[in-house]
Enzyme design. Structure first.
Site, PDB file in Angstrom:
ATOM      1  N   HIS A  82       4.560  -9.193   1.077  1.00 19.56           N
ATOM      2  CA  HIS A  82       3.345  -8.620   0.483  1.00 19.56           C
ATOM      3  C   HIS A  82       2.619  -9.694  -0.304  1.00 19.56           C
ATOM      4  CE1 HIS A  82       0.764  -5.474  -1.185  1.00 19.56           C
ATOM      5  NE2 HIS A  82       0.758  -6.236  -2.271  1.00 19.56           N
ATOM      6  N   ASP A 161       0.103   6.588  -5.189  1.00 20.59           N
ATOM      7  CA  ASP A 161      -0.529   5.294  -5.477  1.00 20.59           C
ATOM      8  C   ASP A 161      -1.990   5.295  -5.034  1.00 20.59           C
ATOM      9  OD1 ASP A 161      -0.687   2.426  -6.116  1.00 20.59           O
ATOM     10  OD2 ASP A 161      -0.980   2.279  -3.960  1.00 20.59           O
ATOM     11  N   ARG A 168      -7.740   3.907 -11.181  1.00 20.25           N
ATOM     12  CA  ARG A 168      -7.642   2.642 -11.935  1.00 20.25           C
ATOM     13  C   ARG A 168      -8.848   1.759 -11.668  1.00 20.25           C
ATOM     14  NH1 ARG A 168      -2.641   0.208  -9.673  1.00 20.25           N
ATOM     15  NH2 ARG A 168      -3.151  -1.539 -10.995  1.00 20.25           N
ATOM     16  N   SER A 183       2.553   0.058  -8.281  1.00 21.34           N
ATOM     17  CA  SER A 183       1.661   0.319  -7.149  1.00 21.34           C
ATOM     18  C   SER A 183       2.173  -0.423  -5.903  1.00 21.34           C
ATOM     19  CB  SER A 183       0.247  -0.156  -7.527  1.00 21.34           C
ATOM     20  OG  SER A 183      -0.571  -0.292  -6.400  1.00 21.34           O
ATOM     21  N   LYS A 187       4.843   1.205  -2.451  1.00 19.85           N
ATOM     22  CA  LYS A 187       4.507   1.137  -1.019  1.00 19.85           C
ATOM     23  C   LYS A 187       5.569   0.355  -0.255  1.00 19.85           C
ATOM     24  CE  LYS A 187       0.472  -0.260  -2.396  1.00 19.85           C
ATOM     25  NZ  LYS A 187      -0.871  -0.514  -2.859  1.00 19.85           N
TER      26      LYS A 187
HETATM   27  N1  URA Z   1      -2.501  -4.400  -4.924  1.00 28.42           N
HETATM   28  C1  URA Z   1      -1.967  -3.153  -4.965  1.00 28.42           C
HETATM   29  O1  URA Z   1      -1.510  -2.617  -3.958  1.00 28.42           O
HETATM   30  N2  URA Z   1      -1.938  -2.523  -6.159  1.00 28.42           N
HETATM   31  C2  URA Z   1      -2.409  -3.068  -7.297  1.00 28.42           C
HETATM   32  O2  URA Z   1      -2.334  -2.444  -8.337  1.00 28.42           O
HETATM   33  C3  URA Z   1      -2.975  -4.376  -7.238  1.00 28.42           C
HETATM   34  C4  URA Z   1      -2.994  -5.020  -6.028  1.00 28.42           C
END
Ligand code: URA
Length: 441
Positions: A82, A161, A168, A183, A187
């Site tokens: 990621h 999320d 947010r 967050s 995932k």
């Molecule tokens: N990427 C994400 O998936 N979440 C965040 O809060 C910031 C970057």
């Protein structure tokens, strides 16, 4: 339990229990807790922070708010990666095929562009015919057969999320370690891989602007993953300047293919080799040096490029554009941007370069915008390079000439020059694992 009391408890700096956190996340996901109360809660977390236990619990609650993907139908160790998001960040297109060609399965769900940053799914869709949404059985079958599939995130992966991120984004609560860590990791946990490599970007084009902040985020995410039985490592990589020279979807695919063909820009190649080596290391293919040699060999032998083409072919993509990237549809117009003065490039505001590319049509300004896959820019001068007044700094590409004026202004405002030589920035600044932090500066 009342949401009012939990907002007040966090506002006053107390820690929430597991039951209280589960109540907040379940209530918000189901719609029982309204946006205005959740916004107040998020701001209280932003200002007061969370303990490691609270962050871990919130991540789990968010991961379990939707589907938990079970990858046990795919043989062998599965490794995921990621990136926290950057400009010109096309590493997935290079490293996922490298890793798969070394025998480690990659069953990956990627995102689309967000704000000034690009996304892998948009880049993949610039290859004509490429599908980024596959039925689960086909996704599993492809990973078992080809070793790799990269698709978009399914609608029901960590829905908590999705809702929280949208709030947010409009309540000034994005840049907060417990909120970003939960967050991202919710995932990643829901997506089911055994190993997770995190590419935490740092600098003026990243969400985390400082090295210390990026290390703090990497430590929080590593701890969450390890606590949940995943093998996790994080590299902190530079985003004070775009990675490589290409920014924009098909332009970035072309540059990635150059690296897979053994050419391409040195900075992109080096970051990709380090990321790929760390993914192979997490999958227990050897020590870091052995894993780096495997990654280099995967490029040299052409195996990684072959696997990349097999992946695109399996997903319906026209691989002739990967063999010969000049076959990609080209933007109708191009325009060079010239240096206003002599000097060395001292700094580039990477976020502004990302915005210039969005203004050219390579990203979305509203969520319904259609991306122009051929739009974007190619840099000619990056930090540390010498430039003479009137030399080109970049070439801009767009389907519509009227886009150039605003994009050029934004692009030029990103550049600062110096009369004295400037060092090239370091590419990988630190590595974070459960054993600790290694700094490379
Ligand atoms: N990427 C994400 O998936 N979440 C965040 O809060 C910031 C970057």
């Amino acid at each position: 339990m009342r949401m009012y009391d939990l907002i007040a408890k966090k506002r006053d700096g107390y820690s929430l229990t597991k039951e209280e956190i589960n109540f907040v996340i379940a209530g918000f996901t189901s719609g029982e807790i309204p946006d205005y109360q959740m916004s107040a809660f998020l701001m209280a977390v932003y200002l007061r922070g969370m303990t490691d236990e609270e962050t871990a619990q919130m991540t789990l609650a968010m991961a379990h708010s939707g589907d938990m993907v079970d990858l046990s139908g795919i043989d062998g160790i599965k490794v995921d990666k990621h990136s926290t998001g950057g400009v010109g960040d096309k590493t997935t297109l290079v490293i996922a095929p490298i890793v798969a060609s070394c025998g480690v399965k990659v069953a990956k769900m990627s995102g689309r562009g967000l704000g000034h940053t690009g996304g892998t799914v948009d880049k993949m869709e610039s290859v004509p015919g490429c599908r980024t949404s596959l039925p689960r059985e086909e996704f599993f079958e492809q990973v078992n057969r080809v070793g790799i599939s990269v698709i978009g995130q399914s609608g029901n992966l960590a829905p908590a999320d999705k809702k929280m991120y949208a709030l947010r984004d409009v309540t000034a609560t994005v840049g907060c370690v417990p909120l970003i860590a939960s967050s991202i990791m919710s995932k990643k946990l829901a997506a089911g891989s055994d190993c997770i490599l995190l590419d935490v970007k740092t600098g003026n084009g990243a969400f985390m602007k400082t090295l210390d902040g990026s290390i703090e985020l990497a430590k929080a995410m590593t701890a969450i993953g390890e606590h949940n039985g995943r093998r996790v490592a994080a590299l902190i990589t530079d985003m004070d300047t775009p990675l490589g020279y290409a920014v924009g979807n098909s332009l970035e695919v072309s540059e990635s293919m150059e690296v897979l063909k053994g050419r391409g820009p040195e900075d992109l190649k080096e970051v990709c080799l380090q990321l790929a080596a760390n993914m192979l290391y997490l999958a227990q293919k050897g020590d870091l040096q052995q894993c780096r040699s495997m990654a280099e060999e995967a490029i040299r032998s052409g195996k990684a490029f072959e696997v990349c083409k097999q992946m695109f072919a399996a997903q319906g993509g026209d691989t002739s554009v990967l063999d010969d990237c000049s076959k990609f549809h080209k933007a109708a117009y191009s325009k060079q941007v010239f240096a206003p003065q002599d000097g060395y490039v001292l700094s580039t505001d990477t976020e502004k370069i990302g915005i210039a590319s969005v203004l050219l049509g390579a990203g979305r300004q509203t969520k319904d915008d259609i991306i122009d896959f051929a739009a974007g820019l190619i840099l000619h001068k990056k930090v540390g390079d010498h430039v003479k007044a009137g030399e080109p700094l970049a070439t801009l590409y767009a389907e519509d000439e009227t886009r150039f004026a605003q994009a050029e202004k934004m692009f030029l405002s990103a550049y600062c020059f110096s009369d004295v030589p400037v060092n090239k920035p370091a590419l990988v600044l630190a590595r974070v694992t459960k054993e600790g932090v290694e700094r490379f500066e």
